[in-house]
Design a protein around this motif. Structure first.
Motif, PDB file in Angstrom:
ATOM      1  N   LEU A  66       0.813  -1.277  -0.046  1.00  0.00           N
ATOM      2  CA  LEU A  66      -0.034  -0.164   0.211  1.00  0.00           C
ATOM      3  C   LEU A  66       0.967   1.320  -0.124  1.00  0.00           C
ATOM      4  O   LEU A  66       0.491   2.252  -0.593  1.00  0.00           O
ATOM      5  N   GLY A  67       1.990   1.218   0.500  1.00  0.00           N
ATOM      6  CA  GLY A  67       2.910   2.353   0.699  1.00  0.00           C
ATOM      7  C   GLY A  67       3.480   2.589  -0.651  1.00  0.00           C
ATOM      8  O   GLY A  67       3.633   3.716  -1.216  1.00  0.00           O
ATOM      9  N   VAL A  68       3.897   1.552  -1.418  1.00  0.00           N
ATOM     10  CA  VAL A  68       4.371   1.853  -2.721  1.00  0.00           C
ATOM     11  C   VAL A  68       3.369   2.456  -3.724  1.00  0.00           C
ATOM     12  O   VAL A  68       3.578   3.361  -4.290  1.00  0.00           O
ATOM     13  N   ALA A  69       2.147   1.920  -3.544  1.00  0.00           N
ATOM     14  CA  ALA A  69       0.880   2.495  -4.492  1.00  0.00           C
ATOM     15  C   ALA A  69       0.838   3.966  -3.909  1.00  0.00           C
ATOM     16  O   ALA A  69       0.688   4.650  -5.080  1.00  0.00           O
ATOM     17  N   THR A  70       0.694   4.052  -2.626  1.00  0.00           N
ATOM     18  CA  THR A  70       0.363   5.445  -2.380  1.00  0.00           C
ATOM     19  C   THR A  70       1.623   6.553  -2.902  1.00  0.00           C
ATOM     20  O   THR A  70       1.289   7.463  -3.532  1.00  0.00           O
ATOM     21  N   MET A  71       2.832   6.215  -2.791  1.00  0.00           N
ATOM     22  CA  MET A  71       3.952   6.748  -3.299  1.00  0.00           C
ATOM     23  C   MET A  71       4.012   7.021  -4.596  1.00  0.00           C
ATOM     24  O   MET A  71       4.346   8.321  -5.118  1.00  0.00           O
ATOM     25  N   GLY A 100      10.890   6.512  -1.455  1.00  0.00           N
ATOM     26  CA  GLY A 100       9.840   5.817  -0.800  1.00  0.00           C
ATOM     27  C   GLY A 100       9.780   4.228  -1.156  1.00  0.00           C
ATOM     28  O   GLY A 100       9.394   3.282  -0.312  1.00  0.00           O
ATOM     29  N   LEU A 101      10.504   3.691  -2.326  1.00  0.00           N
ATOM     30  CA  LEU A 101      10.391   2.446  -2.756  1.00  0.00           C
ATOM     31  C   LEU A 101      11.294   1.925  -1.850  1.00  0.00           C
ATOM     32  O   LEU A 101      11.304   0.489  -1.444  1.00  0.00           O
ATOM     33  N   ILE A 102      12.611   2.254  -1.684  1.00  0.00           N
ATOM     34  CA  ILE A 102      13.469   1.861  -0.612  1.00  0.00           C
ATOM     35  C   ILE A 102      12.928   1.690   0.572  1.00  0.00           C
ATOM     36  O   ILE A 102      13.109   0.615   1.464  1.00  0.00           O
ATOM     37  N   SER A 103      12.394   2.735   0.973  1.00  0.00           N
ATOM     38  CA  SER A 103      11.645   2.465   2.506  1.00  0.00           C
ATOM     39  C   SER A 103      10.645   1.601   2.686  1.00  0.00           C
ATOM     40  O   SER A 103      10.690   0.884   3.802  1.00  0.00           O
ATOM     41  N   SER A 104       9.899   1.159   1.601  1.00  0.00           N
ATOM     42  CA  SER A 104       8.988   0.162   1.717  1.00  0.00           C
ATOM     43  C   SER A 104       9.581  -1.141   1.657  1.00  0.00           C
ATOM     44  O   SER A 104       9.004  -2.094   2.384  1.00  0.00           O
ATOM     45  N   PHE A 105      10.730  -1.419   0.862  1.00  0.00           N
ATOM     46  CA  PHE A 105      11.191  -2.663   0.872  1.00  0.00           C
ATOM     47  C   PHE A 105      11.798  -2.996   2.312  1.00  0.00           C
ATOM     48  O   PHE A 105      11.874  -3.955   2.464  1.00  0.00           O
ATOM     49  N   GLY A 106      12.365  -1.813   2.859  1.00  0.00           N
ATOM     50  CA  GLY A 106      13.062  -1.998   4.340  1.00  0.00           C
ATOM     51  C   GLY A 106      12.197  -2.475   5.291  1.00  0.00           C
ATOM     52  O   GLY A 106      12.054  -3.360   6.083  1.00  0.00           O
ATOM     53  N   MET A 107      10.769  -1.882   4.931  1.00  0.00           N
ATOM     54  CA  MET A 107       9.558  -2.551   5.833  1.00  0.00           C
ATOM     55  C   MET A 107       9.427  -3.986   5.800  1.00  0.00           C
ATOM     56  O   MET A 107       9.009  -4.854   6.855  1.00  0.00           O
ATOM     57  N   CYS A 108       9.403  -4.461   4.521  1.00  0.00           N
ATOM     58  CA  CYS A 108       9.340  -5.943   4.335  1.00  0.00           C
ATOM     59  C   CYS A 108      10.554  -6.711   5.318  1.00  0.00           C
ATOM     60  O   CYS A 108      10.107  -7.853   5.647  1.00  0.00           O
TER      61      CYS A 108
END
Length: 274
Positions: A66-71, A100-108
């Motif tokens: 959802l973060g990737v889609a939002t960003m 944002g994509l890097i941050s979302s990957f870090g969340m995973c």
């Protein structure tokens, strides 16, 4: 029309609600099963032990999506508003998307590599999530500065700037208190320590560190809340652009397709004759 039916504002709203639900579910489960202490544990500690770590990992993966889609929607919105005219704005916009994509990957990574199992990878994921996420917030704040007052009001910029300062302050507080905590507990396997007794060595910096982490997570959530009103004024749609009238591949694809098309045109059965 309800507010969440306007544009794509449901996307950041879903991101916020789902992420909060992930934290709350993991916390309640971990406390009920006595895997962590009730008083402000680390968010990672609440998703360390089975069964809550299994659901926590899945829910955080969905939050990352959802973060990737939002960003991405935010990137397309800025691009449509001003991104093609202002070179510096366009560069900031692209940088924000990558961060944002890097941050979302870090969340995973954080969700799927528990700190009690593989602490080094968990730490890398935390740096990617919070470090690059904080820079993402500051980049979006800079975009808001350049886009006001023509695109939106100064109030939006000031709100995002305040959240950015809140985020940076939480990171500094968490880092300093964590360093003090680890230095005061030499020889102790701190990543595997899930229970703390009030008054023991390192307890105070531990509480400051956990409060700072929750504060940091809340600052991230608060920032995405500022997208809701912006997303009410954007919609995305997919358009199909056919590059060929068939789906065959290979050197004889054209001949095969032509033969099949010819058969469909001359076949009396397909024409409806008996």
């Amino acid at each position: 029309m309800w507010w969440f039916q306007q544009g794509l504002c449901l996307l950041p709203a879903a991101l916020v609600v789902w992420t909060v639900a992930s934290f709350v579910f993991a916390y309640i489960t971990a406390v009920v099963l006595r895997h962590v202490d009730p008083l402000v544990p680390y968010i990672s500690d609440t998703g360390t032990t089975a069964p809550e770590r299994c659901v926590f990992g899945i829910m955080m993966d969905v939050s990352a999506f959802l973060g990737v889609a939002t960003m991405y929607v935010r990137y397309k919105q800025v691009e449509a508003l001003d991104g093609q005219e202002d070179l510096r704005l366009r560069r900031l916009n692209v940088s924000g998307l990558l961060l944002g994509l890097i941050s979302s990957f870090g969340m995973c990574v954080v969700a799927n590599f528990q700190k009690t199992t593989l602490f080094s990878m968990h730490l890398v994921g935390a740096v990617l999530t919070f470090g690059f996420g904080a820079v993402y917030i500051m980049v979006q704040t800079a975009l808001s500065l350049r886009m006001q007052p023509r695109v939106h009001s100064r109030t939006v910029f000031l709100v995002r700037l305040s959240i950015g300062i809140w985020t940076v302050g939480s990171i500094i507080s968490m880092f300093v208190s964590s360093v003090i905590m680890y230095s005061s507990l030499p020889g102790v396997d701190v990543p595997r320590k899930l229970h703390w007794t009030p008054g023991e060595v390192g307890y105070t910096p531990h509480i400051i560190s956990t409060v700072s982490e929750w504060s940091l997570a809340l600052s991230f959530i608060s920032f995405f809340l500022t997208y809701i009103r912006d997303f009410q004024k954007i919609q995305l749609r997919a358009e199909v652009d056919l590059l060929s009238s068939h789906l065959y591949s290979g050197p004889h694809a054209g001949a095969v397709a032509s033969r099949l098309n010819g058969a469909s045109e001359t076949s009396p059965l397909l024409a409806g004759s008996t």
